[in-house]
Design a protein around this motif. Structure first.
Motif, mmCIF file in Angstrom:
data_model
loop_
_atom_site.group_PDB
_atom_site.id
_atom_site.type_symbol
_atom_site.label_atom_id
_atom_site.label_comp_id
_atom_site.label_asym_id
_atom_site.label_seq_id
_atom_site.Cartn_x
_atom_site.Cartn_y
_atom_site.Cartn_z
ATOM 1 N N ASP A 20 0.858 -1.342 0.118
ATOM 2 C CA ASP A 20 0.013 0.065 0.010
ATOM 3 C C ASP A 20 0.876 1.345 -0.066
ATOM 4 O O ASP A 20 1.920 1.275 0.616
ATOM 5 C CB ASP A 20 -0.888 -0.097 1.213
ATOM 6 N N GLU A 21 0.394 2.244 -0.653
ATOM 7 C CA GLU A 21 1.057 3.424 -0.832
ATOM 8 C C GLU A 21 -0.074 4.709 -0.820
ATOM 9 O O GLU A 21 -0.793 4.614 -1.787
ATOM 10 C CB GLU A 21 2.110 3.807 -2.023
ATOM 11 N N ILE A 47 2.352 14.552 2.313
ATOM 12 C CA ILE A 47 2.419 13.725 3.192
ATOM 13 C C ILE A 47 2.128 12.149 2.237
ATOM 14 O O ILE A 47 1.239 12.163 1.750
ATOM 15 C CB ILE A 47 1.893 13.665 4.309
ATOM 16 N N SER A 48 3.162 11.391 2.568
ATOM 17 C CA SER A 48 2.816 9.867 2.006
ATOM 18 C C SER A 48 3.323 8.839 2.942
ATOM 19 O O SER A 48 4.196 9.064 3.689
ATOM 20 C CB SER A 48 3.495 9.818 0.521
ATOM 21 N N ALA A 49 2.796 7.703 2.698
ATOM 22 C CA ALA A 49 3.212 6.561 3.572
ATOM 23 C C ALA A 49 3.307 5.461 2.715
ATOM 24 O O ALA A 49 2.678 5.089 1.625
ATOM 25 C CB ALA A 49 2.164 6.405 4.651
ATOM 26 N N THR A 50 4.076 4.233 3.120
ATOM 27 C CA THR A 50 4.176 2.977 2.491
ATOM 28 C C THR A 50 4.260 1.998 3.414
ATOM 29 O O THR A 50 4.308 2.167 4.821
ATOM 30 C CB THR A 50 5.440 2.782 1.538
ATOM 31 N N LEU A 51 3.827 0.689 2.922
ATOM 32 C CA LEU A 51 3.733 -0.347 4.069
ATOM 33 C C LEU A 51 4.236 -1.492 3.506
ATOM 34 O O LEU A 51 4.101 -1.956 2.466
ATOM 35 C CB LEU A 51 2.035 -0.467 4.199
ATOM 36 N N ASN A 52 4.845 -2.296 4.320
ATOM 37 C CA ASN A 52 5.503 -3.710 3.958
ATOM 38 C C ASN A 52 5.085 -4.484 5.182
ATOM 39 O O ASN A 52 5.547 -4.608 6.241
ATOM 40 C CB ASN A 52 7.016 -3.666 3.841
ATOM 41 N N TYR A 89 6.945 3.473 6.174
ATOM 42 C CA TYR A 89 7.410 4.607 6.254
ATOM 43 C C TYR A 89 6.497 5.795 6.151
ATOM 44 O O TYR A 89 5.553 5.626 5.423
ATOM 45 C CB TYR A 89 8.566 4.783 5.183
ATOM 46 N N LEU A 90 6.571 6.868 6.890
ATOM 47 C CA LEU A 90 5.954 8.051 6.611
ATOM 48 C C LEU A 90 6.909 9.245 5.906
ATOM 49 O O LEU A 90 7.887 9.374 6.577
ATOM 50 C CB LEU A 90 5.480 8.647 7.777
#
Lengths: 113, 111
Positions: B55-56, B62-67, B74-75
């Motif tokens: 997901d991004e 502002i953005s965020a990713t998910l692992n 990460y933000l």
């Protein structure tokens, strides 16, 4: 558009006194939560109510009781306040699904002398 | 009790700098990862709710990713502004409907 309303905003108690913190939400949310926030500790869950009529303990429930009065209202009671319960208390609500955020009230700053 | 770790604990950047924070969490029994922004004297406000690996999400700068497989998110804040100064919280939902919060990253952006 009130969202989550907490009362009171500030309170000072003496050790041994009792008090109820009130929380109400107008978003028709199923789930409601009480957290405490202490320096260096982050937000910790005290109690929660996944739906009207149910309540469950969170991470730090000792010394507290809760009542889910109806779908809108969720109160937190300190029966015999202790200095260790000096904290900022936040109420939150959510639709209850994992992909829905929690909405927070403005907090109650509680000092116990 | 789940262990949700955020780093760094605090960060001081200059206006215009881009920055990023990390949230680490146990990857087992993952349901969702929430990010909140918490300004001083206010209440936390939701930024993102992320549920799928890879997901991004983005909101303005502002953005965020998910692992979820390796257990981190990460933000990112692009071109930080003084009004971005706040504590940024991540929280893990791993069952029931409860969140376990990290201790937050406190960001200060100087003009």
């Amino acid at each position: 558009n009130a969202g989550v309303t907490q009362t009171p905003k500030f309170q000072v108690l003496k050790t041994g006194q009792s008090m109820t913190l009130q929380c109400a939400q107008d978003m028709n949310h199923n789930s409601m939560y009480w957290y405490r926030q202490d320096p260096g500790m982050g937000l910790r869950l005290i109690y929660y109510s996944a739906s009207e009529g149910t309540t469950d303990k969170g991470e730090v429930p000792n010394g507290y009781n809760v009542s889910r009065l109806n779908k809108r209202e969720f109160s937190l009671r300190l029966e015999s306040a202790a200095p260790s319960q000096t904290s900022v208390y936040f109420c939150a609500s959510s639709a209850g699904n994992s992909n829905q955020p929690q909405h927070f009230g403005d907090g109650t700053r509680l000092s116990i002398l | 009790i789940l262990n949700v770790e955020q780093s760094p604990q605090s960060l001081h950047v200059q206006e215009g700098d881009s920055t990023n924070f990390t949230c680490s969490f146990p990857s087992s029994n993952f349901y969702a990862l929430h990010w909140y922004r918490w300004e001083t004297a206010k209440s936390p406000e939701a930024l993102f709710v992320m549920t799928l690996n890879g997901d991004e999400k983005k909101k303005g700068r502002i953005s965020a990713t998910l692992n979820t497989k390796e257990g981190y998110s990460y933000l990112y804040i692009k071109g930080s502004q003084p009004e971005d100064s706040a504590t940024y919280l991540c929280a893990l939902m791993s069952g029931y409907s409860t969140l376990t919060f990290g201790k937050g990253t406190m960001l200060l952006v100087s003009p």
